[in-house]
Motif scaffolding. Structure first.
Motif, PDB file in Angstrom:
ATOM      1  N   ARG A 256      13.737  -8.051  39.062  1.00  0.00           N
ATOM      2  CA  ARG A 256      16.072  -6.983  39.099  1.00  0.00           C
ATOM      3  C   ARG A 256      16.931  -8.728  38.928  1.00  0.00           C
ATOM      4  O   ARG A 256      18.117  -8.609  37.793  1.00  0.00           O
ATOM      5  CB  ARG A 256      16.267  -6.428  40.570  1.00  0.00           C
ATOM      6  CG  ARG A 256      18.072  -5.624  40.760  1.00  0.00           C
ATOM      7  CD  ARG A 256      18.285  -4.979  39.462  1.00  0.00           C
ATOM      8  NE  ARG A 256      19.232  -3.882  39.958  1.00  0.00           N
ATOM      9  CZ  ARG A 256      20.463  -4.364  38.821  1.00  0.00           C
ATOM     10  NH1 ARG A 256      20.089  -4.658  37.913  1.00  0.00           N
ATOM     11  NH2 ARG A 256      21.655  -3.232  39.305  1.00  0.00           N
TER      12      ARG A 256
ATOM     13  N   GLU B 280      19.101  -9.780  35.048  1.00  0.00           N
ATOM     14  CA  GLU B 280      20.545  -9.905  34.666  1.00  0.00           C
ATOM     15  C   GLU B 280      20.650 -10.752  34.570  1.00  0.00           C
ATOM     16  O   GLU B 280      22.151 -11.373  34.707  1.00  0.00           O
ATOM     17  CB  GLU B 280      20.654  -9.470  36.427  1.00  0.00           C
ATOM     18  CG  GLU B 280      21.068  -7.653  36.346  1.00  0.00           C
ATOM     19  CD  GLU B 280      22.378  -6.276  35.564  1.00  0.00           C
ATOM     20  OE1 GLU B 280      22.783  -7.359  35.263  1.00  0.00           O
ATOM     21  OE2 GLU B 280      20.975  -6.152  35.841  1.00  0.00           O
TER      22      GLU B 280
ATOM     23  N   GLU C  39      27.334 -13.284  42.650  1.00  0.00           N
ATOM     24  CA  GLU C  39      26.448 -11.865  41.394  1.00  0.00           C
ATOM     25  C   GLU C  39      25.097 -11.375  42.398  1.00  0.00           C
ATOM     26  O   GLU C  39      25.216 -10.742  42.287  1.00  0.00           O
ATOM     27  CB  GLU C  39      26.766 -12.880  40.318  1.00  0.00           C
ATOM     28  CG  GLU C  39      26.253 -12.009  39.799  1.00  0.00           C
ATOM     29  CD  GLU C  39      26.494 -12.372  38.111  1.00  0.00           C
ATOM     30  OE1 GLU C  39      25.519 -11.684  37.312  1.00  0.00           O
ATOM     31  OE2 GLU C  39      26.438 -13.430  38.147  1.00  0.00           O
TER      32      GLU C  39
ATOM     33  N   LYS D  33      25.733  -9.207  45.414  1.00  0.00           N
ATOM     34  CA  LYS D  33      26.322  -7.668  44.696  1.00  0.00           C
ATOM     35  C   LYS D  33      25.909  -6.818  44.801  1.00  0.00           C
ATOM     36  O   LYS D  33      24.873  -6.002  44.733  1.00  0.00           O
ATOM     37  CB  LYS D  33      27.328  -7.911  43.923  1.00  0.00           C
ATOM     38  CG  LYS D  33      28.731  -8.500  44.357  1.00  0.00           C
ATOM     39  CD  LYS D  33      29.866  -8.300  43.934  1.00  0.00           C
ATOM     40  CE  LYS D  33      31.102  -8.838  44.063  1.00  0.00           C
ATOM     41  NZ  LYS D  33      32.247  -9.489  43.359  1.00  0.00           N
ATOM     42  N   LEU D  34      23.981  -7.338  43.658  1.00  0.00           N
ATOM     43  CA  LEU D  34      23.321  -6.955  42.782  1.00  0.00           C
ATOM     44  C   LEU D  34      21.893  -6.505  43.907  1.00  0.00           C
ATOM     45  O   LEU D  34      21.713  -4.689  43.395  1.00  0.00           O
ATOM     46  CB  LEU D  34      22.415  -7.287  41.801  1.00  0.00           C
ATOM     47  CG  LEU D  34      23.213  -7.963  40.469  1.00  0.00           C
ATOM     48  CD1 LEU D  34      23.289  -9.301  39.706  1.00  0.00           C
ATOM     49  CD2 LEU D  34      23.907  -7.009  39.881  1.00  0.00           C
TER      50      LEU D  34
ATOM     51  N   LEU E  57      23.096  -6.065  47.356  1.00  0.00           N
ATOM     52  CA  LEU E  57      22.974  -4.688  48.020  1.00  0.00           C
ATOM     53  C   LEU E  57      23.646  -3.819  47.170  1.00  0.00           C
ATOM     54  O   LEU E  57      23.311  -2.786  47.739  1.00  0.00           O
ATOM     55  CB  LEU E  57      25.021  -5.359  48.163  1.00  0.00           C
ATOM     56  CG  LEU E  57      25.582  -3.923  48.877  1.00  0.00           C
ATOM     57  CD1 LEU E  57      25.104  -3.650  50.588  1.00  0.00           C
ATOM     58  CD2 LEU E  57      27.305  -5.177  49.010  1.00  0.00           C
ATOM     59  N   ASP E  58      23.567  -3.490  46.245  1.00  0.00           N
ATOM     60  CA  ASP E  58      23.751  -2.119  44.186  1.00  0.00           C
ATOM     61  C   ASP E  58      21.919  -1.730  45.171  1.00  0.00           C
ATOM     62  O   ASP E  58      21.806  -0.406  45.046  1.00  0.00           O
ATOM     63  CB  ASP E  58      24.333  -2.579  43.823  1.00  0.00           C
ATOM     64  CG  ASP E  58      24.805  -1.403  42.830  1.00  0.00           C
ATOM     65  OD1 ASP E  58      24.849  -0.861  42.795  1.00  0.00           O
ATOM     66  OD2 ASP E  58      23.768  -1.570  41.368  1.00  0.00           O
ATOM     67  N   ALA E  59      21.329  -2.747  44.622  1.00  0.00           N
ATOM     68  CA  ALA E  59      19.978  -1.441  44.862  1.00  0.00           C
ATOM     69  C   ALA E  59      19.697  -1.514  46.134  1.00  0.00           C
ATOM     70  O   ALA E  59      19.060  -0.130  46.190  1.00  0.00           O
ATOM     71  CB  ALA E  59      19.309  -3.470  44.550  1.00  0.00           C
ATOM     72  N   GLU E  60      19.521  -1.526  47.309  1.00  0.00           N
ATOM     73  CA  GLU E  60      19.404  -1.409  48.461  1.00  0.00           C
ATOM     74  C   GLU E  60      20.397  -0.051  48.698  1.00  0.00           C
ATOM     75  O   GLU E  60      19.883   1.177  49.123  1.00  0.00           O
ATOM     76  CB  GLU E  60      19.815  -2.532  49.826  1.00  0.00           C
ATOM     77  CG  GLU E  60      19.371  -3.542  49.321  1.00  0.00           C
ATOM     78  CD  GLU E  60      19.472  -4.473  50.925  1.00  0.00           C
ATOM     79  OE1 GLU E  60      20.036  -3.440  51.828  1.00  0.00           O
ATOM     80  OE2 GLU E  60      18.831  -5.972  50.986  1.00  0.00           O
ATOM     81  N   LEU E  61      21.521  -0.085  48.093  1.00  0.00           N
ATOM     82  CA  LEU E  61      22.101   0.897  48.106  1.00  0.00           C
ATOM     83  C   LEU E  61      22.215   2.315  48.029  1.00  0.00           C
ATOM     84  O   LEU E  61      22.024   3.515  48.177  1.00  0.00           O
ATOM     85  CB  LEU E  61      23.869   1.402  48.266  1.00  0.00           C
ATOM     86  CG  LEU E  61      24.735  -0.182  49.164  1.00  0.00           C
ATOM     87  CD1 LEU E  61      26.456  -0.429  48.721  1.00  0.00           C
ATOM     88  CD2 LEU E  61      24.806   0.482  50.100  1.00  0.00           C
ATOM     89  N   ASN E  62      21.049   1.747  46.906  1.00  0.00           N
ATOM     90  CA  ASN E  62      20.877   3.400  45.291  1.00  0.00           C
ATOM     91  C   ASN E  62      19.603   3.356  46.396  1.00  0.00           C
ATOM     92  O   ASN E  62      19.438   4.727  46.543  1.00  0.00           O
ATOM     93  CB  ASN E  62      20.727   2.271  44.243  1.00  0.00           C
ATOM     94  CG  ASN E  62      22.112   1.777  43.770  1.00  0.00           C
ATOM     95  OD1 ASN E  62      22.625   2.589  44.016  1.00  0.00           O
ATOM     96  ND2 ASN E  62      21.410   1.368  42.514  1.00  0.00           N
TER      97      ASN E  62
END
Length: 126
Positions: free
Chosen positions: A32, A36, A71, A74-75, A77-82
């Motif tokens: 992931r 990016e 960066e 943040k990516l 954290l975003d993947a875990e929240l999703n």
């Protein structure tokens, strides 16, 4: 004339970002981040020629360049929240860790039968 390099800024070096308990999860997160454009290195016994995937030896460390830490964080954290929110978006109940509901109900049924047999045995004695 040779252009002068920015001497105020130290060169980027790899720093530890996260430690994951599963090598496959670490590879997914690394993919992931690489998608990016963030360079990632994985370290751990699970990454060797003879991988060890038991207990603490299965832990895999994610390392990224120091100028990409924010960066990358943040990516991830975003993947875990999703992963957590996706079942809610589809209207599915969030599964808690532990035994499946069917197995819990079966264990409860067996326990109730054993309790009933024990009570009948006490009643039969008196």
């Amino acid at each position: 004339m040779v252009p002068m390099l920015d001497q105020q800024r130290p060169p980027a070096r790899f720093v530890h970002l996260a430690t994951l308990g599963d090598a496959n999860t670490a590879r997914i997160f690394a993919a992931r981040l690489e998608a990016e454009g963030i360079e990632v290195r994985l370290h751990g016994d699970a990454q060797s020629i003879y991988p060890v995937t038991v207990g603490a030896l299965a832990e895999t460390q994610l390392w990224v360049l120091s100028d990409k830490v924010e960066e990358a964080s943040k990516l991830l954290l975003d993947a875990e929240l999703n992963d957590v929110l996706e079942p809610l978006d589809r209207g599915e109940p969030v599964r808690r860790s532990g035994l499946p509901m069917e197995l819990r109900l079966a264990a409860l049924g067996v326990g109730l039968i054993l309790l009933a047999l024990w009570i009948l045995r006490i009643v039969a004695v008196y």
